[in-house]
Design an enzyme around this catalytic site. Sequence first.
Site, mmCIF file in Angstrom:
data_model
loop_
_atom_site.group_PDB
_atom_site.id
_atom_site.type_symbol
_atom_site.label_atom_id
_atom_site.label_comp_id
_atom_site.label_asym_id
_atom_site.label_seq_id
_atom_site.Cartn_x
_atom_site.Cartn_y
_atom_site.Cartn_z
ATOM 1 C CG HIS A 75 -5.035 3.325 -4.027
ATOM 2 N ND1 HIS A 75 -3.698 3.595 -3.844
ATOM 3 C CD2 HIS A 75 -5.465 2.708 -2.889
ATOM 4 C CE1 HIS A 75 -3.343 3.170 -2.630
ATOM 5 N NE2 HIS A 75 -4.390 2.626 -2.041
ATOM 6 C CG ASP A 106 -2.128 0.859 1.099
ATOM 7 O OD1 ASP A 106 -2.487 1.229 -0.048
ATOM 8 O OD2 ASP A 106 -2.737 1.187 2.134
ATOM 9 C CG HIS A 137 -6.952 -1.867 -4.858
ATOM 10 N ND1 HIS A 137 -8.159 -1.345 -4.435
ATOM 11 C CD2 HIS A 137 -6.708 -2.931 -4.067
ATOM 12 C CE1 HIS A 137 -8.620 -2.073 -3.434
ATOM 13 N NE2 HIS A 137 -7.762 -3.031 -3.181
ATOM 14 C CG HIS A 179 -5.890 -2.032 0.198
ATOM 15 N ND1 HIS A 179 -6.829 -1.448 -0.631
ATOM 16 C CD2 HIS A 179 -4.949 -1.082 0.440
ATOM 17 C CE1 HIS A 179 -6.476 -0.198 -0.865
ATOM 18 N NE2 HIS A 179 -5.347 0.055 -0.237
HETATM 19 ZN ZN LIG Z 1 -4.450 2.002 -0.046
#
Ligand SMILES: [Zn+2]
Length: 368
Positions: A251, A168, A254, A268
């Site tokens: 993101h 992340d 993602h 994540h």
């Molecule tokens: Zn994140």
Amino acid sequence: MLTTAIFPGRYVQGEGALAALGEEVARFGSRAFAVMDPFAMDTLRPRIEAGLGEAIALTAERFGGECSDEEIARLAEAASAADVIVGIGGGKALDTAKAVAHGLRRPVAIVPTIASTDAPCSALSVIYTPEGAFKRYLVLPHNPAVVLVDTGVIARAPVRFLVAGMGDALSTWFEAEDCRVKRGANMTGRLGPMTAYALARLCYDTLLQYGVLAKAACAQQVVTPALEHVVEANTLLSGLGFESGGLAAAHAIHNGLTVLDETHDYWHGEKVAIGTLALLMLADRPPALIDEVFGFCERVGLPTTLAAIGLGGVDDAALMRVAERACAEGETIWNTPHEVSPRRVVAALRAVDAEGTRRAKATPRAAE
Ligand SMILES: [Zn+2]
């Protein structure tokens, strides 16, 4: 145009930090209500009570498992007499505590027990249905009053959490940099200040320097300076970097990957790592930088191929669904200072997969 940065009120980190919880919470009153996830309730409660000390009266509720409007309402009713809300546990318990505090207009102290995402410091809760489907974002008017991280607790959590947190955090500088170049908005809807971009860069440099050592420390369940640096990068620097620097392609990709059920067993940060590698391909970053990021992922054990996030043998139609979701209107991928289209996103994901596979074959040990 205005620039804006947002920060948690205080950030406290270190081995044994739980002992300082009372001192931190006492600034807001003497009646604390804690939302604790089952792990925290079963293993940390005596230390939490000791940390809060005699001066703080604690009421604790076990978190039900989903950050839903129903759970938030249940806990808010139980917490109505409290001066301060404390969230202790993983991401969903913390998001729930933030939402409860917001509803009651009370300050919130956040105590993460894992370092797997950059959510603890943020002014955001992700709300799900009671069944666990994404429902909406709850944007909060301010960040937590206190974030307190006991690295002794983090060191004893499974190492995969720390590595996912590095995934992340890996995206932070690249996304902030794309926002800076493109003059894209951060999470406040305004431009980020140079402070945010500098913190995002420090986040990346810290991972590169200390990531491998921190993982080794976590595997041994010990706290070292390297582990402290990476916990700070995952939690504070990445949090400040994404909120005040801004998000871009990593993101968004993602979010696209989550449309495929096969990726649901992956966390994540693991999917964000693939999103980050795809960002580098999409935005035509220098090959030497791409090599550096692949090397980092290989060394700490983050995914570098589609198979490593459950998408071995994925067809183009499925990847196109990912790409179309990533390129939805209003998505942060539009902060990319380069040509973006669903076709380009599919190409970037294929390029990541090909390069990750090639490297794993060239140096089989690298992919361990
Ligand atoms: Zn994140």
